[in-house]
Design a protein around this motif. Sequence first.
Motif, mmCIF file in Angstrom:
data_model
loop_
_atom_site.group_PDB
_atom_site.id
_atom_site.type_symbol
_atom_site.label_atom_id
_atom_site.label_comp_id
_atom_site.label_asym_id
_atom_site.label_seq_id
_atom_site.Cartn_x
_atom_site.Cartn_y
_atom_site.Cartn_z
ATOM 1 N N VAL A 177 -27.892 -26.966 20.060
ATOM 2 C CA VAL A 177 -26.846 -27.365 21.002
ATOM 3 C C VAL A 177 -25.799 -26.263 21.075
ATOM 4 N N ILE A 178 -25.418 -25.875 22.299
ATOM 5 C CA ILE A 178 -24.346 -24.906 22.528
ATOM 6 C C ILE A 178 -23.189 -25.655 23.183
ATOM 7 N N ASP A 179 -22.076 -25.792 22.476
ATOM 8 C CA ASP A 179 -20.928 -26.559 22.970
ATOM 9 C C ASP A 179 -19.680 -25.682 22.961
ATOM 10 N N SER A 180 -19.334 -25.046 24.079
ATOM 11 C CA SER A 180 -19.935 -25.152 25.392
ATOM 12 C C SER A 180 -20.285 -23.753 25.884
ATOM 13 N N ILE A 181 -21.031 -23.664 26.983
ATOM 14 C CA ILE A 181 -21.485 -22.370 27.488
ATOM 15 C C ILE A 181 -20.320 -21.551 28.017
ATOM 16 N N GLN A 182 -19.219 -22.213 28.446
ATOM 17 C CA GLN A 182 -18.065 -21.475 28.974
ATOM 18 C C GLN A 182 -17.269 -20.758 27.885
ATOM 19 N N THR A 183 -17.494 -21.113 26.626
ATOM 20 C CA THR A 183 -16.796 -20.430 25.530
ATOM 21 C C THR A 183 -17.609 -19.273 24.956
ATOM 22 N N MET A 184 -18.844 -19.104 25.388
ATOM 23 C CA MET A 184 -19.703 -18.063 24.855
ATOM 24 C C MET A 184 -19.446 -16.722 25.567
ATOM 25 N N TYR A 185 -19.693 -15.637 24.832
ATOM 26 C CA TYR A 185 -19.559 -14.313 25.439
ATOM 27 C C TYR A 185 -20.558 -13.373 24.793
ATOM 28 N N THR A 186 -20.906 -12.328 25.520
ATOM 29 C CA THR A 186 -21.769 -11.279 25.001
ATOM 30 C C THR A 186 -20.979 -9.985 24.921
ATOM 31 N N GLU A 187 -21.194 -9.214 23.874
ATOM 32 C CA GLU A 187 -20.451 -7.973 23.669
ATOM 33 C C GLU A 187 -20.850 -6.893 24.674
ATOM 34 N N LEU A 188 -21.910 -7.122 25.450
ATOM 35 C CA LEU A 188 -22.326 -6.152 26.457
ATOM 36 C C LEU A 188 -21.381 -6.110 27.643
ATOM 37 N N SER A 190 -17.323 -6.666 29.140
ATOM 38 C CA SER A 190 -15.925 -6.567 28.697
ATOM 39 C C SER A 190 -15.053 -7.706 29.212
ATOM 40 N N SER A 191 -15.577 -8.528 30.120
ATOM 41 C CA SER A 191 -14.782 -9.626 30.676
ATOM 42 C C SER A 191 -14.587 -10.725 29.638
ATOM 43 N N ALA A 192 -13.617 -11.607 29.903
ATOM 44 C CA ALA A 192 -13.257 -12.668 28.964
ATOM 45 C C ALA A 192 -14.283 -13.791 29.001
ATOM 46 N N PRO A 193 -14.419 -14.569 27.917
ATOM 47 C CA PRO A 193 -15.306 -15.742 27.931
ATOM 48 C C PRO A 193 -14.914 -16.704 29.046
ATOM 49 N N GLY A 194 -15.916 -17.264 29.705
ATOM 50 C CA GLY A 194 -15.666 -18.160 30.820
ATOM 51 C C GLY A 194 -15.758 -17.492 32.164
ATOM 52 N N ALA A 195 -15.719 -16.144 32.193
ATOM 53 C CA ALA A 195 -15.879 -15.424 33.445
ATOM 54 C C ALA A 195 -17.296 -15.620 33.982
ATOM 55 N N VAL A 196 -17.434 -15.450 35.289
ATOM 56 C CA VAL A 196 -18.729 -15.699 35.926
ATOM 57 C C VAL A 196 -19.824 -14.853 35.298
ATOM 58 N N ALA A 197 -19.540 -13.570 35.098
ATOM 59 C CA ALA A 197 -20.560 -12.679 34.533
ATOM 60 C C ALA A 197 -20.901 -13.063 33.102
ATOM 61 N N GLN A 198 -19.902 -13.448 32.309
ATOM 62 C CA GLN A 198 -20.142 -13.837 30.919
ATOM 63 C C GLN A 198 -20.995 -15.107 30.853
ATOM 64 N N VAL A 199 -20.674 -16.101 31.666
ATOM 65 C CA VAL A 199 -21.447 -17.350 31.659
ATOM 66 C C VAL A 199 -22.890 -17.095 32.066
ATOM 67 N N ARG A 200 -23.061 -16.287 33.112
ATOM 68 C CA ARG A 200 -24.413 -16.007 33.602
ATOM 69 C C ARG A 200 -25.232 -15.235 32.582
ATOM 70 N N GLU A 201 -24.673 -14.192 32.000
ATOM 71 C CA GLU A 201 -25.423 -13.365 31.056
ATOM 72 C C GLU A 201 -25.681 -14.103 29.747
ATOM 73 N N SER A 202 -24.684 -14.857 29.275
ATOM 74 C CA SER A 202 -24.872 -15.614 28.031
ATOM 75 C C SER A 202 -25.967 -16.658 28.194
ATOM 76 N N ALA A 203 -25.944 -17.378 29.319
ATOM 77 C CA ALA A 203 -26.977 -18.382 29.571
ATOM 78 C C ALA A 203 -28.352 -17.742 29.705
#
Length: 460
Positions: A177-188, A190-203
């Motif tokens: 379980v990932i709670d929640s996807i909007q709090t996840m980020y990837t170090e690849l 530079s945008s903040a967690p919750g940004a469109v690119a971060q949500v898409r790439e993390s998912a």
Amino acid sequence: MSKVKQRYQCTACGAISSKWSGQCADCGEWNTLEESLVAPASTTNSATAAATNARYGGYAGGSGITNASDVAMVEQARIGTGLTELDRVLGGGLVSGSVTLLGGDPGIGKSTLLIQSLAHLSLQHRVLYITGEESLQQVTLRARRLGLPEQNLRLLAETQVEAILSHASQEKPDVMVIDSIQTMYTELLSSAPGAVAQVRESAARLVRYAKQTGTSIFLVGHVTKEGALAGPRVLEHMVDTVLYFEGDPGSRYRVIRAVKNRFGAVNELGVFAMDESGLKAVKNPSAIFLSRHPEPVSGSVIMVTREGTRPMLVEAQALVDTSHSGSPRRVSLGLEQNRLSMLLAVLHRHAGIAMFDQDVYVNVVGGVRISETAADLPVLLAALSSFRTRPLPSDLVVFGEVGLAGEVRPVANGEERLQESVKHGFKRAIVPAGNTPKKAIKGLHVDGIHRLHEALDLLD
């Protein structure tokens, strides 16, 4: 290892730029450049995709063109979550390697539902609950408050996707379980967690991990004030199943609806009751959505709706009152407001009953949202009952679609709806003529109609 490059793409015109700027140089739109990644293809990724494809029967791609007759059919094993209503919505249980996105309002019970499921699954499977919003103490406190088994319930407080995948590779959970996807980020990025690119790439990375390892993953998603899942729309296309948690936080009843499911029926509905020990499955939803007034009241009618694979009886209520403003109000809860305005126009044009100077309020009892057209006829009869202050018979059920020409059209699974109404003691039904059963149903008198005015004549 190939270097990952960053680029920025305009969501309005698709232009690509190597640097971010507030305005797109091609189309002139502001704040439309979004960060994305460009990674060269590698032989390692190709080999991994080929292995995944072989494991899941061509699911992940990479095997080339194949005749449909040559594809080996592998039955998908289901894992029971311990909650029968959740299993129903999922299509019979969790599928290995599936990714499920669960959205809902804050406080509706998303985390409670998933911690209950994981606690049950932990008795026979390896599970991992990853929290990015709460501390481990908060998650443990919830589990103890609900009286859940904790021995094999594995927890991790982390928001970086790379660290999560590293821990998961060592833990090898069957369900995560990932709670929640909007709090996840990837170090690849530079945008903040919750940004469109971060949500898409993390998912995307989590989905890839699920397909490669066969891990079933739940992603918890935030929703906007309009009720849609926050983040990029592509998020819903990437996952296998999209579930929405609905209901009034002040009510003890919750409804979970499947709007996308690659392994089961869409629009399936599961009903839960919230108490001090968590969410409990409701085996007979019709019983909780019927008010059963002690005496007949105007503006109330029972309709038979079908959500997913089962019929369900719900009460539609209408209140029609004289408007004291120049523009009468049309308010609907649980139904589409534009359709309500259209139905009132049909009532005026084909039945001669005008409500242009009346405020009309329509509500579906229990917080259920009805999306099918079978609610058209019940809504009109409830509004007419309130307008005339004339109660409808308490043993009457109604369903049917109303067209702009005043015709009443049949809906799917009509006889199954009638059988459900008999189980709850209803003795009379007004339905489209096309839904009239070929054989009489014991204990139920069915009136089949072709036009809207015929239904009004039956009630005069």
